[in-house]
Design a protein around this motif. Structure first.
Motif, PDB file in Angstrom:
ATOM      1  N   TYR A 258       0.853  -1.186   0.000  1.00  0.00           N
ATOM      2  CA  TYR A 258       0.000   0.000   0.000  1.00  0.00           C
ATOM      3  C   TYR A 258       0.890   1.237   0.000  1.00  0.00           C
ATOM      4  O   TYR A 258       1.893   1.278   0.711  1.00  0.00           O
TER       5      TYR A 258
ATOM      6  N   GLY B 106       0.546   5.014   0.923  1.00  0.00           N
ATOM      7  CA  GLY B 106      -0.299   6.050   1.508  1.00  0.00           C
ATOM      8  C   GLY B 106       0.234   7.427   1.164  1.00  0.00           C
ATOM      9  O   GLY B 106       1.080   7.572   0.280  1.00  0.00           O
ATOM     10  N   LYS B 107      -0.254   8.439   1.869  1.00  0.00           N
ATOM     11  CA  LYS B 107       0.152   9.809   1.559  1.00  0.00           C
ATOM     12  C   LYS B 107       1.574  10.111   2.062  1.00  0.00           C
ATOM     13  O   LYS B 107       2.265  10.937   1.486  1.00  0.00           O
ATOM     14  N   ALA B 108       1.975   9.440   3.139  1.00  0.00           N
ATOM     15  CA  ALA B 108       3.298   9.737   3.718  1.00  0.00           C
ATOM     16  C   ALA B 108       4.181   8.504   3.884  1.00  0.00           C
ATOM     17  O   ALA B 108       5.394   8.640   4.063  1.00  0.00           O
ATOM     18  N   LYS B 109       3.583   7.325   3.870  1.00  0.00           N
ATOM     19  CA  LYS B 109       4.369   6.104   4.085  1.00  0.00           C
ATOM     20  C   LYS B 109       3.998   5.071   3.017  1.00  0.00           C
ATOM     21  O   LYS B 109       2.882   5.077   2.499  1.00  0.00           O
TER      22      LYS B 109
ATOM     23  N   GLN C 206       3.135  -1.695  17.594  1.00  0.00           N
ATOM     24  CA  GLN C 206       3.603  -2.448  16.426  1.00  0.00           C
ATOM     25  C   GLN C 206       5.118  -2.612  16.393  1.00  0.00           C
ATOM     26  O   GLN C 206       5.643  -3.373  15.598  1.00  0.00           O
TER      27      GLN C 206
ATOM     28  N   LYS D  58       4.917  -4.998  13.392  1.00  0.00           N
ATOM     29  CA  LYS D  58       3.947  -6.096  13.363  1.00  0.00           C
ATOM     30  C   LYS D  58       2.867  -5.769  12.343  1.00  0.00           C
ATOM     31  O   LYS D  58       2.382  -4.630  12.300  1.00  0.00           O
TER      32      LYS D  58
ATOM     33  N   LEU E  93      -0.707  -5.516  11.239  1.00  0.00           N
ATOM     34  CA  LEU E  93      -1.983  -5.400  11.960  1.00  0.00           C
ATOM     35  C   LEU E  93      -3.124  -5.325  10.964  1.00  0.00           C
ATOM     36  O   LEU E  93      -2.960  -4.831   9.848  1.00  0.00           O
TER      37      LEU E  93
ATOM     38  N   LYS F  53     -11.584   6.908   8.877  1.00  0.00           N
ATOM     39  CA  LYS F  53     -10.455   7.133   7.961  1.00  0.00           C
ATOM     40  C   LYS F  53     -10.977   7.022   6.531  1.00  0.00           C
ATOM     41  O   LYS F  53     -11.144   5.913   6.012  1.00  0.00           O
TER      42      LYS F  53
ATOM     43  N   GLU G 231      -3.931   5.384  15.584  1.00  0.00           N
ATOM     44  CA  GLU G 231      -4.623   4.329  14.832  1.00  0.00           C
ATOM     45  C   GLU G 231      -4.241   2.991  15.446  1.00  0.00           C
ATOM     46  O   GLU G 231      -3.057   2.739  15.702  1.00  0.00           O
TER      47      GLU G 231
ATOM     48  N   ASP H 105       0.478   2.429  12.966  1.00  0.00           N
ATOM     49  CA  ASP H 105       0.731   3.653  12.204  1.00  0.00           C
ATOM     50  C   ASP H 105       1.906   4.442  12.767  1.00  0.00           C
ATOM     51  O   ASP H 105       3.022   3.962  12.715  1.00  0.00           O
TER      52      ASP H 105
HETATM   53  P1  ADP Z   1      -2.709   7.309   4.648  1.00  0.00           P
HETATM   54  O1  ADP Z   1      -3.233   5.915   4.408  1.00  0.00           O
HETATM   55  O2  ADP Z   1      -3.586   8.070   5.601  1.00  0.00           O
HETATM   56  O3  ADP Z   1      -2.403   8.059   3.411  1.00  0.00           O
HETATM   57  P2  ADP Z   1       0.081   6.685   5.366  1.00  0.00           P
HETATM   58  O4  ADP Z   1       0.772   7.273   4.195  1.00  0.00           O
HETATM   59  O5  ADP Z   1       0.661   6.934   6.694  1.00  0.00           O
HETATM   60  O6  ADP Z   1      -1.416   7.171   5.529  1.00  0.00           O
HETATM   61  O7  ADP Z   1      -0.051   5.144   5.053  1.00  0.00           O
HETATM   62  C1  ADP Z   1       0.226   4.165   5.947  1.00  0.00           C
HETATM   63  C2  ADP Z   1      -0.883   3.131   5.902  1.00  0.00           C
HETATM   64  O8  ADP Z   1      -0.431   1.949   6.574  1.00  0.00           O
HETATM   65  C3  ADP Z   1      -2.148   3.583   6.633  1.00  0.00           C
HETATM   66  O9  ADP Z   1      -3.276   3.228   5.864  1.00  0.00           O
HETATM   67  C4  ADP Z   1      -2.124   2.812   7.946  1.00  0.00           C
HETATM   68  O10 ADP Z   1      -3.428   2.541   8.435  1.00  0.00           O
HETATM   69  C5  ADP Z   1      -1.390   1.540   7.545  1.00  0.00           C
HETATM   70  N1  ADP Z   1      -0.626   0.932   8.643  1.00  0.00           N
HETATM   71  C6  ADP Z   1       0.105   1.586   9.558  1.00  0.00           C
HETATM   72  N2  ADP Z   1       0.671   0.725  10.429  1.00  0.00           N
HETATM   73  C7  ADP Z   1       0.304  -0.513  10.053  1.00  0.00           C
HETATM   74  C8  ADP Z   1       0.560  -1.824  10.566  1.00  0.00           C
HETATM   75  N3  ADP Z   1       1.335  -1.996  11.630  1.00  0.00           N
HETATM   76  N4  ADP Z   1      -0.010  -2.882   9.937  1.00  0.00           N
HETATM   77  C9  ADP Z   1      -0.815  -2.691   8.839  1.00  0.00           C
HETATM   78  N5  ADP Z   1      -1.072  -1.470   8.298  1.00  0.00           N
HETATM   79  C10 ADP Z   1      -0.532  -0.391   8.901  1.00  0.00           C
END
Ligand code: ADP
Ligand code: UDP
Length: 237
Positions: A8, A10-13, A69, A82, A84, A123, A179, A192
């Protein structure tokens, strides 16, 4: 631990699958977004700063008895965590009024909230993360009643651990977002990130903003302020 494939972005990770089905790699990028992704910029070193900041805070929370995590720091921009099953509601505690609370209720920024307030937000960027309550979460199957209660208790516990930690560094923890997700054993675990991207921190005397509001409001010195926050709580970046 090696990245196997991207799960995945996301916007920052960016989240990567690893050889271990129960572990993921979180890559913290320099991308910084606000207003549900409408404003996006790359800020040099932000990924590294947030990765290390998050690891440091999650370690402190683990030591204080909160399940997180956290596994290990892999590199400047990557952490092993971890895997999740994320619950799609954000948990927000506020010690002082700011942001959407002021816009929604017309209260003045900085008003002390005693006791601190708690809110859930769904979210969902397309819907602009609407505020929801616990009956919505249960009726729509986002979380069980027990999980809702645990997330609430844990978010207040995080507040009681982190507020004094930041106060020791001369800062007020104004509000923050957490989160949670469910691990392989069915436990509610903090996921998160906890970084200045997802909380508000003000200098306790001058009320100078040291968090992502610097980016939202175009105040400049965003990453420099995050580094200052880290240094004030004993983490030199
Ligand atoms: P967004 O989804 O709001 O754009 P991010 O860029 O921070 O945010 O993306 C990180 C994504 O990874 C988020 O959707 C978050 O819910 C998910 N995430 C964070 N930690 C974990 C984890 N330990 N296990 C599974 N998914 C995670
Ligand atoms: N927050 C976040 N992600 C979101 C929404 C909010 O990390 O999608 C954080 C935000 O940084 C602040 C707290 O949650 O520390 C409360 O945010 P608020 O509801 O005031 O919303 P905002 O004014 O930031 O839109």
């Amino acid at each position: 631990m090696q990245k196997v494939s991207e799960l995945y972005r996301g916007k920052a990770k960016t989240v990567f699958v690893t050889e271990d089905p129960n572990k993921l790699i979180l890559e913290f990028r320099d991308d910084t977004s606000a207003f549900d992704g409408e404003k996006i910029e790359q800020l040099s070193r932000k990924g590294e700063v947030n990765n290390k900041f998050n690891h440091y805070i999650m370690q402190q929370l683990e030591e204080a008895g909160v399940k997180t995590q956290v596994e290990s720091l892999l590199s400047d921009n990557e952490s092993l965590v971890k895997k999740l099953d994320m619950i799609p509601v954000e948990c927000v505690v506020r010690n002082f009024a700011a942001g959407s609370l002021c816009r929604r209720l017309g209260v003045e920024e900085g008003l002390a909230l005693s006791p601190p307030t708690f809110e859930f937000f769904l979210k969902n960027d397309a819907l602009h993360d609407p505020m929801v309550n616990e009956t919505h979460a249960i009726s729509f199957g986002w979380a069980t009643e027990d999980q809702i209660e645990q997330m609430k208790v844990l978010t207040f516990k995080v507040n009681s651990i982190l507020s004094p930690l930041f106060l020791d560094g001369g800062m007020l923890l104004v509000d923050f977002k957490l989160e949670f997700g469910v691990d392989a054993d069915g436990n509610i675990v903090l996921g998160d990130e906890f970084t200045p991207d997802g909380c508000r921190l003000w200098d306790k005397d001058t009320k100078k903003k040291l968090d992502k509001d610097r980016f939202r409001q175009g105040l400049g010195s965003v990453v420099e302020s995050y580094i200052e926050v880290a240094s004030r709580i004993g983490l030199d970046l």
